[in-house]
Design a protein around this motif. Structure first.
Motif, PDB file in Angstrom:
ATOM      1  N   PHE A 188       3.581  11.529   2.144  1.00  9.34           N
ATOM      2  CA  PHE A 188       3.528  10.180   1.576  1.00  9.34           C
ATOM      3  C   PHE A 188       4.182   9.175   2.506  1.00  9.34           C
ATOM      4  CE2 PHE A 188       3.721  13.216  -1.923  1.00  9.34           C
ATOM      5  CZ  PHE A 188       2.644  12.821  -2.699  1.00  9.34           C
ATOM      6  N   ALA A 189       3.695   7.947   2.466  1.00 13.59           N
ATOM      7  CA  ALA A 189       4.343   6.861   3.192  1.00 13.59           C
ATOM      8  C   ALA A 189       3.935   5.544   2.556  1.00 13.59           C
ATOM      9  CB  ALA A 189       3.960   6.872   4.670  1.00 13.59           C
TER      10      ALA A 189
ATOM     11  N   MET B  61       0.822  -1.213   0.000  1.00  8.62           N
ATOM     12  CA  MET B  61       0.000   0.000   0.000  1.00  8.62           C
ATOM     13  C   MET B  61       0.857   1.265   0.000  1.00  8.62           C
ATOM     14  SD  MET B  61      -3.187  -0.679  -0.063  1.00  8.62           S
ATOM     15  CE  MET B  61      -3.646  -2.345  -0.487  1.00  8.62           C
ATOM     16  N   TYR B  62       0.397   2.226  -0.772  1.00  9.61           N
ATOM     17  CA  TYR B  62       1.024   3.546  -0.828  1.00  9.61           C
ATOM     18  C   TYR B  62      -0.015   4.551  -0.344  1.00  9.61           C
ATOM     19  CZ  TYR B  62       4.591   1.195  -3.480  1.00  9.61           C
ATOM     20  OH  TYR B  62       5.590   0.335  -3.859  1.00  9.61           O
ATOM     21  N   ILE B  63       0.377   5.367   0.622  1.00 12.68           N
ATOM     22  CA  ILE B  63      -0.551   6.292   1.269  1.00 12.68           C
ATOM     23  C   ILE B  63      -0.132   7.736   0.985  1.00 12.68           C
ATOM     24  CG2 ILE B  63      -1.555   7.013   3.489  1.00 12.68           C
ATOM     25  CD1 ILE B  63      -2.147   4.058   2.877  1.00 12.68           C
ATOM     26  N   ALA B  64      -1.115   8.568   0.685  1.00 10.41           N
ATOM     27  CA  ALA B  64      -0.887  10.011   0.596  1.00 10.41           C
ATOM     28  C   ALA B  64      -1.925  10.676   1.494  1.00 10.41           C
ATOM     29  CB  ALA B  64      -1.033  10.506  -0.840  1.00 10.41           C
ATOM     30  N   VAL B  65      -1.468  11.593   2.341  1.00  9.77           N
ATOM     31  CA  VAL B  65      -2.363  12.369   3.192  1.00  9.77           C
ATOM     32  C   VAL B  65      -2.269  13.815   2.719  1.00  9.77           C
ATOM     33  CG1 VAL B  65      -2.797  13.189   5.541  1.00  9.77           C
ATOM     34  CG2 VAL B  65      -2.135  10.819   5.172  1.00  9.77           C
ATOM     35  N   CYS B  66      -3.422  14.419   2.428  1.00  8.76           N
ATOM     36  CA  CYS B  66      -3.449  15.770   1.870  1.00  8.76           C
ATOM     37  C   CYS B  66      -4.350  16.672   2.694  1.00  8.76           C
ATOM     38  CB  CYS B  66      -3.971  15.739   0.440  1.00  8.76           C
ATOM     39  SG  CYS B  66      -3.073  14.589  -0.612  1.00  8.76           S
ATOM     40  N   ASP B  67      -3.984  17.931   2.729  1.00 11.59           N
ATOM     41  CA  ASP B  67      -4.701  18.907   3.529  1.00 11.59           C
ATOM     42  C   ASP B  67      -4.643  20.245   2.779  1.00 11.59           C
ATOM     43  OD1 ASP B  67      -5.430  19.145   6.718  1.00 11.59           O
ATOM     44  OD2 ASP B  67      -4.699  21.025   5.887  1.00 11.59           O
ATOM     45  N   VAL B  68      -5.799  20.871   2.565  1.00  9.88           N
ATOM     46  CA  VAL B  68      -5.830  22.157   1.862  1.00  9.88           C
ATOM     47  C   VAL B  68      -5.206  23.229   2.758  1.00  9.88           C
ATOM     48  CG1 VAL B  68      -7.304  23.895   0.768  1.00  9.88           C
ATOM     49  CG2 VAL B  68      -7.892  21.467   0.564  1.00  9.88           C
TER      50      VAL B  68
ATOM     51  N   ASP C 223       8.235  -1.019  10.015  1.00  6.05           N
ATOM     52  CA  ASP C 223       6.960  -1.714  10.195  1.00  6.05           C
ATOM     53  C   ASP C 223       7.086  -3.180  10.589  1.00  6.05           C
ATOM     54  OD1 ASP C 223       5.250   0.508   9.455  1.00  6.05           O
ATOM     55  OD2 ASP C 223       6.014   0.233   7.418  1.00  6.05           O
ATOM     56  N   GLY C 224       8.290  -3.732  10.419  1.00  2.00           N
ATOM     57  CA  GLY C 224       8.458  -5.150  10.728  1.00  2.00           C
ATOM     58  C   GLY C 224       7.716  -6.026   9.733  1.00  2.00           C
TER      59      GLY C 224
ATOM     60  N   VAL D 270      -0.154   5.273   7.842  1.00  2.00           N
ATOM     61  CA  VAL D 270      -0.926   6.508   7.638  1.00  2.00           C
ATOM     62  C   VAL D 270      -0.372   7.630   8.521  1.00  2.00           C
ATOM     63  CG1 VAL D 270      -3.201   7.611   7.908  1.00  2.00           C
ATOM     64  CG2 VAL D 270      -3.031   5.326   6.879  1.00  2.00           C
ATOM     65  N   LYS D 271      -0.005   7.287   9.754  1.00  2.00           N
ATOM     66  CA  LYS D 271       0.542   8.282  10.686  1.00  2.00           C
ATOM     67  C   LYS D 271       1.848   8.881  10.134  1.00  2.00           C
ATOM     68  CE  LYS D 271       1.154   8.851  15.718  1.00  2.00           C
ATOM     69  NZ  LYS D 271       1.051  10.295  15.571  1.00  2.00           N
ATOM     70  N   ARG D 272       2.688   8.053   9.505  1.00  4.20           N
ATOM     71  CA  ARG D 272       3.922   8.567   8.891  1.00  4.20           C
ATOM     72  C   ARG D 272       3.613   9.522   7.745  1.00  4.20           C
ATOM     73  NH1 ARG D 272       6.005   3.352   9.222  1.00  4.20           N
ATOM     74  NH2 ARG D 272       6.050   3.068   6.974  1.00  4.20           N
ATOM     75  N   ALA D 273       2.617   9.182   6.943  1.00  2.00           N
ATOM     76  CA  ALA D 273       2.214  10.061   5.834  1.00  2.00           C
ATOM     77  C   ALA D 273       1.689  11.383   6.398  1.00  2.00           C
ATOM     78  CB  ALA D 273       1.154   9.380   4.969  1.00  2.00           C
ATOM     79  N   ASP D 274       0.942  11.288   7.495  1.00  3.48           N
ATOM     80  CA  ASP D 274       0.381  12.469   8.150  1.00  3.48           C
ATOM     81  C   ASP D 274       1.502  13.375   8.687  1.00  3.48           C
ATOM     82  OD1 ASP D 274      -2.165  13.692   8.869  1.00  3.48           O
ATOM     83  OD2 ASP D 274      -1.559  13.363  10.951  1.00  3.48           O
ATOM     84  N   THR D 275       2.507  12.784   9.305  1.00  2.00           N
ATOM     85  CA  THR D 275       3.657  13.533   9.818  1.00  2.00           C
ATOM     86  C   THR D 275       4.395  14.213   8.666  1.00  2.00           C
ATOM     87  OG1 THR D 275       3.856  11.970  11.645  1.00  2.00           O
ATOM     88  CG2 THR D 275       5.801  13.326  11.172  1.00  2.00           C
TER      89      THR D 275
END
Length: 169
Positions: free
Chosen positions: A127-128, A42-49, A135-136, A145-150
């Motif tokens: 992104f994360a 999985m590839y995660i992107a967290v975005c915020d305007v 993650d092991g 998700v938390k890493r992407a958020d950071t």
């Protein structure tokens, strides 16, 4: 059957942005929480305007809503059929894909940010993806998700420094 499908789809969608909604996101996260193997791809992107308070206060809430809608549209375009885009909060989105999406999102953001539509438009993104050393062998999707958020918050801070005039007053 078509009516049932349409009702299910509209229950899954955020009416304003046509992205998937928060409930649908939570369901997806719960599935991935129970399937650590799936998280490895999985590839995660967290975005915020960015500058939403500034836009709302100075240009009106219609423009603020437009900025949110624009963000959703550019993410849907960038992610395409590669993954899913969720609106998880007022101006927050999470993209989940099983192929890398960083390049596509970064490109679409650059294109959209060049288009001036009467108000400052900017999106912070982080992104994360699965990282064995972090993650092991049994990854937790919430940690990814938390890493992407950071990462997104670091991006937001650097953008705020570049445009202090739009930062919260």
């Amino acid at each position: 059957a078509v009516k049932t499908n349409r009702a299910l789809m509209s229950a899954a969608l955020d009416a304003m942005t046509q992205t998937l909604n928060r409930n649908t996101y939570e369901q997806k996260i719960n599935i991935l929480k129970d399937e650590p193997e799936m998280c490895k791809g999985m590839y995660i992107a967290v975005c915020d305007v960015n500058f939403l308070k500034f836009v709302n206060d100075n240009y009106g809430h219609e423009m603020g809503d437009e900025a949110i809608t624009r963000c959703g549209a550019l993410l849907l375009k960038a992610v395409g059929k590669k993954g899913l885009v969720y609106r998880t909060g007022g101006d927050e989105f999470v993209c989940i894909s099983n192929t890398p999406i960083k390049k596509e999102i970064t490109q679409q953001l650059a294109i959209e940010s060049q288009k001036y539509q009467g108000y400052p438009f900017s999106v912070a993104v982080g992104f994360a993806s699965y990282n064995e050393s972090l993650d092991g062998i049994c990854p937790d999707i919430r940690a990814i998700v938390k890493r992407a958020d950071t990462d997104m918050y670091l991006n937001k801070e650097s953008i705020k420094k570049k445009y202090p005039e739009f930062a919260r007053k």
